[in-house]
Design a protein around this motif. Structure first.
Motif, PDB file in Angstrom:
ATOM      1  N   MET A 164      83.470  -6.977  42.409  1.00 42.76           N
ATOM      2  CA  MET A 164      82.886  -8.249  42.030  1.00 42.76           C
ATOM      3  C   MET A 164      81.369  -8.110  41.908  1.00 42.76           C
ATOM      4  SD  MET A 164      85.227 -10.467  44.667  1.00 42.76           S
ATOM      5  CE  MET A 164      87.014 -10.208  44.674  1.00 42.76           C
ATOM      6  N   ARG A 165      80.764  -9.072  41.256  1.00 40.19           N
ATOM      7  CA  ARG A 165      79.309  -9.049  41.163  1.00 40.19           C
ATOM      8  C   ARG A 165      78.700  -8.963  42.561  1.00 40.19           C
ATOM      9  NH1 ARG A 165      80.798 -12.947  37.350  1.00 40.19           N
ATOM     10  NH2 ARG A 165      80.203 -12.467  35.209  1.00 40.19           N
ATOM     11  N   ARG A 166      77.669  -8.156  42.691  1.00 42.46           N
ATOM     12  CA  ARG A 166      77.021  -7.955  43.990  1.00 42.46           C
ATOM     13  C   ARG A 166      76.552  -9.276  44.589  1.00 42.46           C
ATOM     14  NH1 ARG A 166      75.738  -7.334  48.389  1.00 42.46           N
ATOM     15  NH2 ARG A 166      74.136  -6.050  49.331  1.00 42.46           N
ATOM     16  N   GLU A 167      76.014 -10.143  43.767  1.00 40.43           N
ATOM     17  CA  GLU A 167      75.594 -11.475  44.201  1.00 40.43           C
ATOM     18  C   GLU A 167      76.199 -12.471  43.232  1.00 40.43           C
ATOM     19  OE1 GLU A 167      71.561 -13.749  45.784  1.00 40.43           O
ATOM     20  OE2 GLU A 167      71.393 -11.976  44.512  1.00 40.43           O
ATOM     21  N   THR A 168      76.944 -13.420  43.756  1.00 40.76           N
ATOM     22  CA  THR A 168      77.689 -14.301  42.866  1.00 40.76           C
ATOM     23  C   THR A 168      77.795 -15.700  43.455  1.00 40.76           C
ATOM     24  OG1 THR A 168      79.728 -14.457  41.549  1.00 40.76           O
ATOM     25  CG2 THR A 168      79.972 -13.779  43.836  1.00 40.76           C
TER      26      THR A 168
END
Length: 341
Positions: free
Chosen positions: A210-214
């Motif tokens: 998943m995106r590192r920061e989401t």
């Protein structure tokens, strides 16, 4: 339908929405690349892969939410109960450094996902034949025991989706809602027979790079309409939207796909009414919160600000054939979630 492994022989995942089962999230056959196209090192490969499962139950007398998440630095599990008629709530959270207490099934349809810490244990068991999902919770310290399950009949089609995430990542999600659930919940309020309450379940299996920061919003309802039809809703914004979306609802087990969904709400006061609207007009709902469960962590490399609210939906859903399904004070969830994995 022939099941397929998610990662193909060329090392790339299948992308899209699938009408066939995905037998295995064979993550070890995937080679993660850096943003500059070089193979990621072993630590990046391990650290970047996250997984979670969620099992929810909704009835007019009792709401249940239960999740297990492996975010590598921390394993998290929670379970809460809410009584809509009285506003009473019981909530329990468990955490495990480096997710040592977590064990995840590699298949969305088979195997056990477990959080076990001393005598405290949560099991989510997926069984392929017949296709069933079980939630078993034993928290003797808190006097909570749950043993419930539901069956996905052959006519039911889950939402199975894999989308790109970030520059080289991907997310596989498999979701279901609007399914009758059986079993019992024993807690300090007494013993509840879920079939007797007419309860319905929903389930989410998600894993990937998943995106590192989401950040995302999510909405779900599960139950029966005033005329007795089974209805389940799954919509989101901010995740699983690169080329495809997971937005859909089920009417009597039949999946109806909908377009992108906008969530209108007051960020500074989540208890104000929410509005959920799809671009194609097939979802138009208001949501009035009754309560919420929150999990907040800030561990530098990893952080989470999670708010899951439960309350009542009103409005309508429109089928592919143009039939409008009235939603009148149906219980469900919305979510406001920031994560740094």
């Amino acid at each position: 339908m022939t099941a397929q492994r998610l990662i193909q022989s060329n090392g790339e995942p299948l992308f899209g929405i699938f009408d066939h089962p995905i037998s295995n999230i064979n993550v070890y056959d995937f080679q993660l690349l850096t943003p500059f196209g070089r193979p990621a090192n072993r630590w990046q490969q391990w650290f970047g892969f996250n997984q979670f499962q969620y099992f929810g139950v909704i009835s007019s007398e009792l709401i249940l939410g239960c999740a297990i998440a492996d975010t590598k630095l921390v394993g998290v599990a929670f379970c809460y109960l809410y009584r809509p008629q009285t506003g009473e709530m019981l909530a329990y959270s468990l955490k495990s450094p480096f997710a040592h207490a977590c064990q995840f099934a590699a298949s969305p349809d088979a195997g056990n996902t477990t959080f076990a810490q001393g005598k405290q244990r949560i099991d989510m068991i997926n069984q392929s034949q017949p296709k069933s999902r079980y939630l078993q919770v034993s928290l003797p310290k808190h006097g909570l025991t749950i043993d419930c399950h539901y069956c996905e009949h052959d006519s039911f089609t889950p939402m199975r989706i894999c989308t790109k995430a970030g520059v080289n990542g991907w997310v596989y999600a498999q979701k279901a809602a609007g399914i009758p659930v059986e079993g019992t919940i024993e807690c300090q309020w007494g013993t509840f027979d879920l079939a007797g309450l007419g309860a319905c379940a929903h389930h989410d299996y998600s894993s990937g790079y998943m995106r590192r920061e989401t950040f995302w919003n999510w909405g779900c309802l599960s139950g029966r309409t005033n005329d007795g039809q089974l209805i389940g809703l799954n919509v989101s914004c901010g995740v699983n939207e690169t080329g495809f979306t997971e937005n859909c609802f089920w009417l009597n087990g039949q999946l109806h796909k909908v377009d992108t969904v906008a969530f209108h709400y007051q960020k500074q006061d989540l208890f104000q009414p929410w509005r959920l609207q799809s671009y194609d007009g097939k979802v138009d709902l208001t949501f009035r919160p009754l309560g919420k469960h929150a999990e907040c962590l800030n561990l530098w490399l990893m952080a989470s600000n999670f708010h899951q609210l439960f309350g009542c939906f009103n409005g309508y859903l429109e089928t592919v054939g143009g039939e409008k399904i009235a939603i009148n004070n149906m219980l469900g969830f919305v979510e406001d979630h920031y994560a740094k994995w």
